[in-house]
Design a protein around this motif. Structure first.
Motif, PDB file in Angstrom:
ATOM      1  N   PHE A 176       0.820  -1.222   0.000  1.00 49.42           N
ATOM      2  CA  PHE A 176       0.000   0.000   0.000  1.00 49.42           C
ATOM      3  C   PHE A 176       0.859   1.280   0.000  1.00 49.42           C
ATOM      4  O   PHE A 176       1.666   1.472  -0.895  1.00 49.42           O
ATOM      5  CB  PHE A 176      -1.014  -0.020   1.150  1.00 49.42           C
ATOM      6  CG  PHE A 176      -2.230  -0.839   0.795  1.00 49.42           C
ATOM      7  CD1 PHE A 176      -3.337  -0.240   0.186  1.00 49.42           C
ATOM      8  CD2 PHE A 176      -2.263  -2.211   1.024  1.00 49.42           C
ATOM      9  CE1 PHE A 176      -4.448  -0.994  -0.167  1.00 49.42           C
ATOM     10  CE2 PHE A 176      -3.368  -2.975   0.654  1.00 49.42           C
ATOM     11  CZ  PHE A 176      -4.456  -2.362   0.069  1.00 49.42           C
ATOM     12  N   PRO A 224       0.455  -7.016  -5.731  1.00 55.30           N
ATOM     13  CA  PRO A 224      -0.900  -6.472  -5.951  1.00 55.30           C
ATOM     14  C   PRO A 224      -0.984  -4.967  -5.700  1.00 55.30           C
ATOM     15  O   PRO A 224      -1.717  -4.258  -6.396  1.00 55.30           O
ATOM     16  CB  PRO A 224      -1.771  -7.232  -4.935  1.00 55.30           C
ATOM     17  CG  PRO A 224      -0.979  -8.425  -4.525  1.00 55.30           C
ATOM     18  CD  PRO A 224       0.464  -8.077  -4.706  1.00 55.30           C
ATOM     19  N   GLU A 252      -0.190  -3.015  -8.797  1.00 53.80           N
ATOM     20  CA  GLU A 252      -1.281  -2.955  -9.773  1.00 53.80           C
ATOM     21  C   GLU A 252      -2.376  -1.989  -9.301  1.00 53.80           C
ATOM     22  O   GLU A 252      -2.921  -1.218 -10.094  1.00 53.80           O
ATOM     23  CB  GLU A 252      -1.851  -4.369  -9.988  1.00 53.80           C
ATOM     24  CG  GLU A 252      -2.560  -4.468 -11.332  1.00 53.80           C
ATOM     25  CD  GLU A 252      -3.021  -5.894 -11.651  1.00 53.80           C
ATOM     26  OE1 GLU A 252      -2.569  -6.856 -10.976  1.00 53.80           O
ATOM     27  OE2 GLU A 252      -3.853  -6.032 -12.576  1.00 53.80           O
ATOM     28  N   MET A 253      -2.685  -2.032  -7.988  1.00 55.32           N
ATOM     29  CA  MET A 253      -3.730  -1.158  -7.434  1.00 55.32           C
ATOM     30  C   MET A 253      -3.422   0.315  -7.662  1.00 55.32           C
ATOM     31  O   MET A 253      -4.324   1.132  -7.798  1.00 55.32           O
ATOM     32  CB  MET A 253      -3.847  -1.354  -5.918  1.00 55.32           C
ATOM     33  CG  MET A 253      -4.718  -2.511  -5.506  1.00 55.32           C
ATOM     34  SD  MET A 253      -4.917  -2.494  -3.695  1.00 55.32           S
ATOM     35  CE  MET A 253      -5.321  -4.233  -3.421  1.00 55.32           C
ATOM     36  N   PHE A 254      -2.142   0.678  -7.629  1.00 60.33           N
ATOM     37  CA  PHE A 254      -1.783   2.095  -7.749  1.00 60.33           C
ATOM     38  C   PHE A 254      -1.098   2.408  -9.080  1.00 60.33           C
ATOM     39  O   PHE A 254      -0.546   3.484  -9.264  1.00 60.33           O
ATOM     40  CB  PHE A 254      -0.922   2.521  -6.559  1.00 60.33           C
ATOM     41  CG  PHE A 254      -1.686   2.482  -5.256  1.00 60.33           C
ATOM     42  CD1 PHE A 254      -2.612   3.479  -4.963  1.00 60.33           C
ATOM     43  CD2 PHE A 254      -1.513   1.451  -4.352  1.00 60.33           C
ATOM     44  CE1 PHE A 254      -3.342   3.444  -3.783  1.00 60.33           C
ATOM     45  CE2 PHE A 254      -2.239   1.414  -3.168  1.00 60.33           C
ATOM     46  CZ  PHE A 254      -3.150   2.414  -2.884  1.00 60.33           C
ATOM     47  N   GLY A 255      -1.124   1.436  -9.998  1.00 56.74           N
ATOM     48  CA  GLY A 255      -0.583   1.687 -11.330  1.00 56.74           C
ATOM     49  C   GLY A 255       0.919   1.969 -11.328  1.00 56.74           C
ATOM     50  O   GLY A 255       1.383   2.860 -12.042  1.00 56.74           O
TER      51      GLY A 255
END
Lengths: 141, 141, 141
Positions: free
Chosen positions: B44, B103, B106-109
């Protein structure tokens, strides 16, 4: 005699908000009542809560600020002890130990005489890691 | 030879603020100095701090924003290393390992080429849990 | 048969933001897939996320609010399950257990009937510590 005797809880208290202080003190009080050792290492904003008068003013984090009033009212109605009252009770147990982080004091310009009298040991991260490496439950709050 | 040799610290770095980066890197540096392994899994907002140039801009959380200036001034006066300097020193130890959470990227490009060169492994939560399950101290920061 | 069989993950979920819910549920799902037990104890703002309809509204913490839109768009594009969908899947495993913190319910005036039906056990900190004292990975999220 509890089956948990001889077990150990070690917590880094990094936050300086009232919810996190409650979490740390409730877990420590519960541990001690179960004959577990409880070790709290106060650093950064947690360390700041050990400055005289600071704990009484602790509020909720920015994200949850809107819940503060309701929580305070309920705690009062429940006659729930304040964080500082909980800490003073904890200090009566020889299973409880608390530590103030020395580098945090320098980072925020805090001196020993600024701290509440309950603080006995001012130490660095190595002391905490020595204790935590032998603990059964380790948390960062 | 330290009595802590063979011990292991495993930390999830979820936060992307300067206080939390210091906590993770100070604990990891202390662990390595004690001959403990230190494993940091960045996810995150912690993962975002691995983007080139991001760690240098890390500030304090919203709740503690008012303390930022004082802390920076004191850190400068103390000639305290920056988080990125601490990370680069940690990388020189073979007891230290860091992991970027796939992951979260990918979530934050975020792409591999966006990350600082110190990142070697991009893995999922299973890799972290395998390591943490054999650790002596586990923390979520 | 996994080498991690018989291992245990124990997490205190104190936060009520979508990033932290994902962390807790991703770690728990991964643990269960590795034949590890996963125990989640919901307290404070984590407990509030167990109120019917609350989890669907969870956002990012104040500090990271500016990243929320981008994250939501990416999650949608990835067809990533929502936190509540992940929780419902977790409930299908007998390696997964969740607990609601009873004092938190009183602090925030939450009643049993306010909670989602997935909650089975409403307990205090002692229950969590009993479980965590035998866990291999303990985290406070």
């Amino acid at each position: 005699m509890s089956e948990k005797e001889g077990k150990r809880l070690a917590i880094v208290v990094e936050s300086g908000t009232v919810d996190k202080l409650y979490c740390a003190f409730i877990l420590a009080s519960t541990a001690v009542a179960m004959d577990m050792e409880a070790h709290l290492y106060f650093t950064f904003f947690g360390l700041q809560m050990l400055v005289k008068g600071a704990m009484e003013k602790a509020g909720l984090p920015a994200t949850y600020k809107h819940l503060e009033r309701k929580m305070r009212e309920n705690l009062e109605r429940m006659k729930y002890p304040t964080p500082y009252e909980m800490l003073k009770r904890l200090k009566q147990s020889n299973l409880f130990k608390m530590y103030a982080c020395s580098p945090s004091m320098e980072m925020f310009g805090i001196k020993r005489e600024d701290l509440i009298p309950e603080v006995e040991e001012i130490v660095g991260a190595a002391t905490f890691l020595e204790i935590a490496a032998e603990a059964d439950v380790t948390l960062f709050i």
